[in-house]
Motif scaffolding. Structure first.
Motif, PDB file in Angstrom:
ATOM      1  N   THR A 271       0.822  -1.214   0.000  1.00  0.00           N
ATOM      2  CA  THR A 271       0.000   0.000   0.000  1.00  0.00           C
ATOM      3  C   THR A 271       0.858   1.268   0.000  1.00  0.00           C
ATOM      4  O   THR A 271       0.328   2.362   0.160  1.00  0.00           O
TER       5      THR A 271
ATOM      6  N   GLY B 115      -4.483   1.008  -0.212  1.00  0.00           N
ATOM      7  CA  GLY B 115      -4.924  -0.368  -0.326  1.00  0.00           C
ATOM      8  C   GLY B 115      -5.778  -0.649  -1.533  1.00  0.00           C
ATOM      9  O   GLY B 115      -5.694  -1.732  -2.139  1.00  0.00           O
ATOM     10  N   SER B 116      -6.622   0.305  -1.917  1.00  0.00           N
ATOM     11  CA  SER B 116      -7.541   0.073  -3.036  1.00  0.00           C
ATOM     12  C   SER B 116      -6.817  -0.259  -4.339  1.00  0.00           C
ATOM     13  O   SER B 116      -7.118  -1.273  -4.980  1.00  0.00           O
TER      14      SER B 116
ATOM     15  N   LEU C 172      -5.024  -3.689  -4.109  1.00  0.00           N
ATOM     16  CA  LEU C 172      -5.955  -4.812  -4.225  1.00  0.00           C
ATOM     17  C   LEU C 172      -6.418  -4.975  -5.667  1.00  0.00           C
ATOM     18  O   LEU C 172      -6.510  -6.104  -6.179  1.00  0.00           O
ATOM     19  N   THR C 173      -6.699  -3.872  -6.332  1.00  0.00           N
ATOM     20  CA  THR C 173      -7.118  -3.929  -7.737  1.00  0.00           C
ATOM     21  C   THR C 173      -6.040  -4.567  -8.602  1.00  0.00           C
ATOM     22  O   THR C 173      -6.333  -5.363  -9.502  1.00  0.00           O
TER      23      THR C 173
ATOM     24  N   SER D 167      -0.398  -9.290  -2.916  1.00  0.00           N
ATOM     25  CA  SER D 167      -0.437  -7.981  -2.251  1.00  0.00           C
ATOM     26  C   SER D 167      -0.781  -8.182  -0.785  1.00  0.00           C
ATOM     27  O   SER D 167      -1.501  -9.126  -0.423  1.00  0.00           O
TER      28      SER D 167
ATOM     29  N   VAL E   8      -2.683  -6.200   2.173  1.00  0.00           N
ATOM     30  CA  VAL E   8      -3.590  -5.073   2.391  1.00  0.00           C
ATOM     31  C   VAL E   8      -4.346  -5.277   3.699  1.00  0.00           C
ATOM     32  O   VAL E   8      -4.250  -6.322   4.337  1.00  0.00           O
TER      33      VAL E   8
ATOM     34  N   GLU F 219     -10.434  -4.296   3.598  1.00  0.00           N
ATOM     35  CA  GLU F 219     -10.468  -4.054   2.159  1.00  0.00           C
ATOM     36  C   GLU F 219     -10.523  -5.354   1.376  1.00  0.00           C
ATOM     37  O   GLU F 219     -11.216  -5.449   0.355  1.00  0.00           O
ATOM     38  N   ALA F 220      -9.803  -6.357   1.856  1.00  0.00           N
ATOM     39  CA  ALA F 220      -9.674  -7.601   1.098  1.00  0.00           C
ATOM     40  C   ALA F 220     -10.840  -8.563   1.289  1.00  0.00           C
ATOM     41  O   ALA F 220     -11.136  -9.366   0.391  1.00  0.00           O
TER      42      ALA F 220
ATOM     43  N   GLN G 286     -13.481  -9.305  -1.481  1.00  0.00           N
ATOM     44  CA  GLN G 286     -12.923 -10.004  -2.639  1.00  0.00           C
ATOM     45  C   GLN G 286     -12.554 -11.449  -2.288  1.00  0.00           C
ATOM     46  O   GLN G 286     -12.650 -12.340  -3.133  1.00  0.00           O
TER      47      GLN G 286
ATOM     48  N   VAL H 194      -9.735 -13.182  -5.028  1.00  0.00           N
ATOM     49  CA  VAL H 194      -8.359 -13.269  -4.535  1.00  0.00           C
ATOM     50  C   VAL H 194      -8.304 -14.406  -3.518  1.00  0.00           C
ATOM     51  O   VAL H 194      -9.322 -14.786  -2.936  1.00  0.00           O
TER      52      VAL H 194
END
Length: 329
Positions: free
Chosen positions: A163, A192-193, A196-197, A207, A209, A213-214, A217, A223
């Motif tokens: 990040t 983080g966004s 993660l993308t 990654s 994060v 945030e994760a 997903q 992920v």
């Protein structure tokens, strides 16, 4: 005296009193009437959509209701929040401008930048701590990586997103890779966004994060969770091992707090702290913490300063022990 005469004297006395207090009806000090004098801006040094941004917006909503004024959240990403923090620290200490702080900016970023670039808590009045959240290492589904052994045994040189330079994400990941003897290319993002993308699109294969945030997903299967960096298994990812379980000591978490430019007067500080306490006490904020896998860490500003300074020393010792340089990686 006639009734008309009495009314005239009363009106004259009221006018004289109004003139003496500068036109402020209702009495009290002018400072109490003037703060806040308008919208209170909360600046975030990270991009919209990341966990830091979401925390800021959740806190600002409750604080605005408590203060009775608008509280816009302004994103100014870059350098793990250093640019935004330095900008806010240079503003007038009138309580109208605040900054949402990541602990990593104070505890870790100084390990990656020059002394002149490092941000110090000495330039700020820390109002109150908010929360703690943990990091999780995730892999892209296209990479085929399912666990740490897959990373260690990969015949390809993998890319590892963070990040940003000087963040908890970078430190946690660097400590794990160093202890496990894993080599790869580290790619820093601004928050983080985007990190993660990037892993979702396999632009980087791994990654690290924040869990909040994760998790969406992970649940969606876009992920794959590899390891968490909490001391014990996280209740929201009970099937994912910790780094400690895997044999690696990586005691890194992220903390958040709200601060103002140094020199805030006592009355404004008390008002702002009270508004933060009101905000974190609401059912909506408590629900926000649960939904985003955040642990309340609502400590005083003085406790924040003490805790973060201790962490800064601890992280410095760890990087020296493992020969890790965070600069430029």
């Amino acid at each position: 005296m006639t009734r008309r005469t009495l009314l005239s004297i009363s009106a004259a006395g009221a006018a004289l009193a109004l003139t003496a207090c500068g036109g402020n009806v209702g009495g009290g000090s002018s400072s109490s009437a003037e703060f806040p004098s308008g919208p209170v801006t909360l600046t975030v040094g990270q991009a919209p959509g990341g966990s830091t941004d979401l925390i800021a917006r959740a806190a600002a909503e409750g604080m605005a209701e408590s203060l009775g004024v608008a509280m816009p959240v302004v994103n100014k990403p870059g350098a793990n929040g250093a640019l935004a923090t330095q900008e806010v620290a240079a503003l007038d200490a009138d309580g109208q401008n605040l900054i949402l702080l990541n602990a990593s900016l104070i505890t870790i970023t100084p390990l990656a930048v020059s002394e002149e670039e490092a941000v110090s808590l000495d330039d700020l009045d820390v109002l109150m701590g908010l929360s703690q959240d943990d990091y999780v290492m995730v892999a892209s589904t296209d990479s085929g990586v399912k666990n740490l052994d897959d990373i260690k045994n990969s015949d390809k040189k993998l890319s590892f997103g963070t990040t940003g330079v000087g963040t908890g994400s970078q430190l946690a990941q660097a400590l794990l890779l160093a202890q496990a003897g894993i080599e790869g290319t580290t790619v820093p993002f601004d928050s983080g966004s985007p990190a993660l993308t990037a892993v979702m699109g396999d632009q980087v294969q791994v990654s690290t994060v924040q869990l909040g945030e994760a998790k969406p997903q992970i649940d969606a299967g876009t992920v794959t969770p590899i390891v968490v960096f909490s001391k014990e298994r996280n209740e929201f990812l009970p099937d994912v091992p910790t780094a400690i379980e895997s044999g690696y000591e990586v005691p890194v978490s992220q903390y958040r707090a709200i601060a103002a430019p140094k020199g805030l007067d006592d009355e404004a500080k008390e008002t702002l702290v009270a508004s933060i306490k009101d905000a974190v006490g609401t059912d909506s904020y408590k629900s926000f913490n649960e939904q985003n896998m955040l642990s309340p860490h609502e400590i005083s500003g003085e406790e924040v300063v003490s805790e973060w300074n201790e962490l800064a020393t601890k992280y410095k010792d760890l990087t020296e022990e493992h020969g890790i340089s965070l600069a430029g990686k």
